[in-house]
Design a protein around this motif. Structure first.
Motif, short mmCIF file in Angstrom:
data_model
loop_
_atom_site.label_atom_id
_atom_site.label_comp_id
_atom_site.label_asym_id
_atom_site.label_seq_id
_atom_site.Cartn_x
_atom_site.Cartn_y
_atom_site.Cartn_z
N SER A 15 0.82 -1.22 0.00
CA SER A 15 0.00 0.00 0.00
C SER A 15 0.85 1.27 0.00
CB SER A 15 -0.92 0.00 1.22
OG SER A 15 -0.19 0.21 2.42
N PRO A 53 -8.09 1.74 -0.49
CA PRO A 53 -8.53 0.51 0.19
C PRO A 53 -9.02 -0.55 -0.77
CG PRO A 53 -10.07 2.30 0.59
CD PRO A 53 -8.85 2.91 -0.04
N MET A 56 -5.94 -2.17 -2.03
CA MET A 56 -5.37 -3.00 -0.97
C MET A 56 -6.15 -4.31 -0.83
SD MET A 56 -4.58 -0.07 1.91
CE MET A 56 -4.13 -1.28 3.15
N ALA A 57 -7.48 -4.23 -0.92
CA ALA A 57 -8.29 -5.46 -0.83
C ALA A 57 -7.98 -6.41 -1.99
CB ALA A 57 -9.77 -5.10 -0.81
N VAL A 208 -11.19 5.20 5.88
CA VAL A 208 -9.93 5.09 5.13
C VAL A 208 -8.78 5.66 5.95
CG1 VAL A 208 -8.70 5.79 3.05
CG2 VAL A 208 -11.11 5.14 2.91
N LEU A 211 -7.87 3.09 8.67
CA LEU A 211 -7.15 1.91 8.22
C LEU A 211 -5.77 2.26 7.67
CD1 LEU A 211 -10.06 0.02 6.42
CD2 LEU A 211 -9.13 -0.42 8.70
N CYS A 212 -5.64 3.45 7.09
CA CYS A 212 -4.36 3.87 6.47
C CYS A 212 -3.77 5.05 7.23
CB CYS A 212 -4.58 4.21 5.01
SG CYS A 212 -5.29 2.88 4.01
#
Length: 378
Positions: A15, A53, A56-57, A208, A211-212
């Motif tokens: 990422s 995201p 990333m998924a 977002v 998570l990041c």
């Protein structure tokens, strides 16, 4: 190392360059969009932020279920494949650090949400005349139903709160210090957030960022999303009210004298970079300087070059792991004991047991295991 930790750690490491490419592409495109066209600038920044995201998924799925998934569980220290060695070793630490950071940000997020819930619960409804005025402003914006407006003495700035049942919270100081016209413009701004369903997009943006939280590109994109969101609402205020921009700018300046709440869970009329907003309101729209556009082209070329540089590395991996064969030769001293081959879809750490090789009665310094990797054609 568990497969989950490997997938999570490698996804987070990937990422870093993925977010950097998305940010480079977004900031390379923004100088070419008109400064007055805040809607397209907002969509561009949102698309880049929300694409990370999703990317990333997809990366996690390819790592966990793709053809090279077996390489993630390779535990033999002598195995070095496609740059997985250092990344696989760092993956557990990366996953642990990410989990700890998410937990801390979740706690901060929960405290902010609870504070907003207390403000909403303790706020008092406005008088009938002001509620009717707010309903009229909402109808002019295109809202299907009236939005309740409350006032709170514990609030510093106006806020639009809620996704399913939105309300507008006004500070008591705003009723005392703003003129009726300025108060109308501030109400229009908050109602514009509700009309645009910004609370839902702000929630996604907060997820977002949660998570990041470690990614500088996410910080930059999130700040740009907030700025362009406020520009969109400013444009809606001027379009509906038909008032001079200077009057609205003066209202924003009065509101900025108070300190706003954290921006992650609520939408404020003083959000974003206020001086840039006021400058945008009162000054003509200058064309972006040629240096900015040339710089954006350089950023775009850099992003494309980074993608092209990664292409040979990705193409060097087999499309199907069954085309890769690990050949091994076991030595005791200088004497070969047994040779075998195994497809890479079998866990590497279990190769010895799978081929009946148990404990060898010799010193560890005499045992040597050599690997050879062959890429076979289809």
């Amino acid at each position: 190392m568990s497969a989950f930790a490997a997938v999570l750690g490698l996804t987070l490491l990937h990422s870093l360059w993925q977010g950097a490419l998305l940010a480079l592409a977004a900031f390379a495109l923004l100088p070419w969009l008109p400064r007055r066209d805040a809607a397209w600038r907002y969509r561009t920044a949102c698309a880049a932020l929300l694409a990370l995201p999703l990317w990333m998924a997809l990366t996690a799925w390819l790592l966990a279920a793709g053809p090279n998934a077996a390489l993630l569980t390779a535990a033999e220290p002598g195995l070095r494949l496609a740059g997985f060695a250092w990344a696989s070793a760092a993956a557990p630490l990366v996953a642990f650090g990410w989990g700890a950071g998410v937990a801390l940000h979740l706690l901060r997020w929960f405290l902010g949400w609870r504070h907003l819930a207390v403000l909403r619960r303790t706020a008092l409804p406005l008088s009938g005349d002001l509620q009717a005025r707010a309903a009229d402003l909402g109808a002019r914006l295109g809202l299907a139903r009236a939005v309740p407006v409350f006032v709170s003495a514990r609030l510093a700035v106006p806020l639009a709160v809620g996704v399913l049942r939105p309300v507008v919270l006004l500070p008591l100081a705003a009723l005392a210090h703003l003129t009726p016209l300025q108060l109308e413009l501030v109400l229009l701004h908050e109602l514009a957030h509700i009309r645009r369903r910004d609370a839902l997009l702000n929630l996604l943006q907060s997820l977002v960022e949660l998570l990041c939280f470690y990614h500088p590109a996410v910080w930059l994109l999130a700040a740009r999303v907030r700025q362009e969101r406020e520009h969109c609402c400013d444009d809606a205020v001027l379009r509906v009210s038909q008032r001079p921009p200077l009057v609205y700018a003066q209202a924003l300046e009065r509101l900025e004298r108070e300190r706003p709440l954290p921006r992650t869970l609520a939408l404020s009329a003083t959000g974003g970079q206020l001086m840039n907003r006021i400058r945008r309101l009162v000054r003509p729209d200058p064309a972006p300087p040629i240096a900015a556009r040339l710089g954006s082209l350089a950023l775009l070329c850099l992003a494309l070059a980074a993608c092209a540089a990664r292409a040979p590395l990705e193409s060097g991996l087999p499309l199907n792991v069954r085309n890769v064969c690990f050949s091994a030769q076991v030595y005791v001293g200088e004497h070969p004991v047994r040779a075998f081959s195994v497809a890479s879809d079998r866990v590497i750490s279990g190769m010895l047991a799978a081929h009946g090789l148990g404990v060898v009665n010799c010193g560890a310094e005499d045992l040597r295991l050599e690997y050879r990797v062959e890429f076979r054609a289809q």
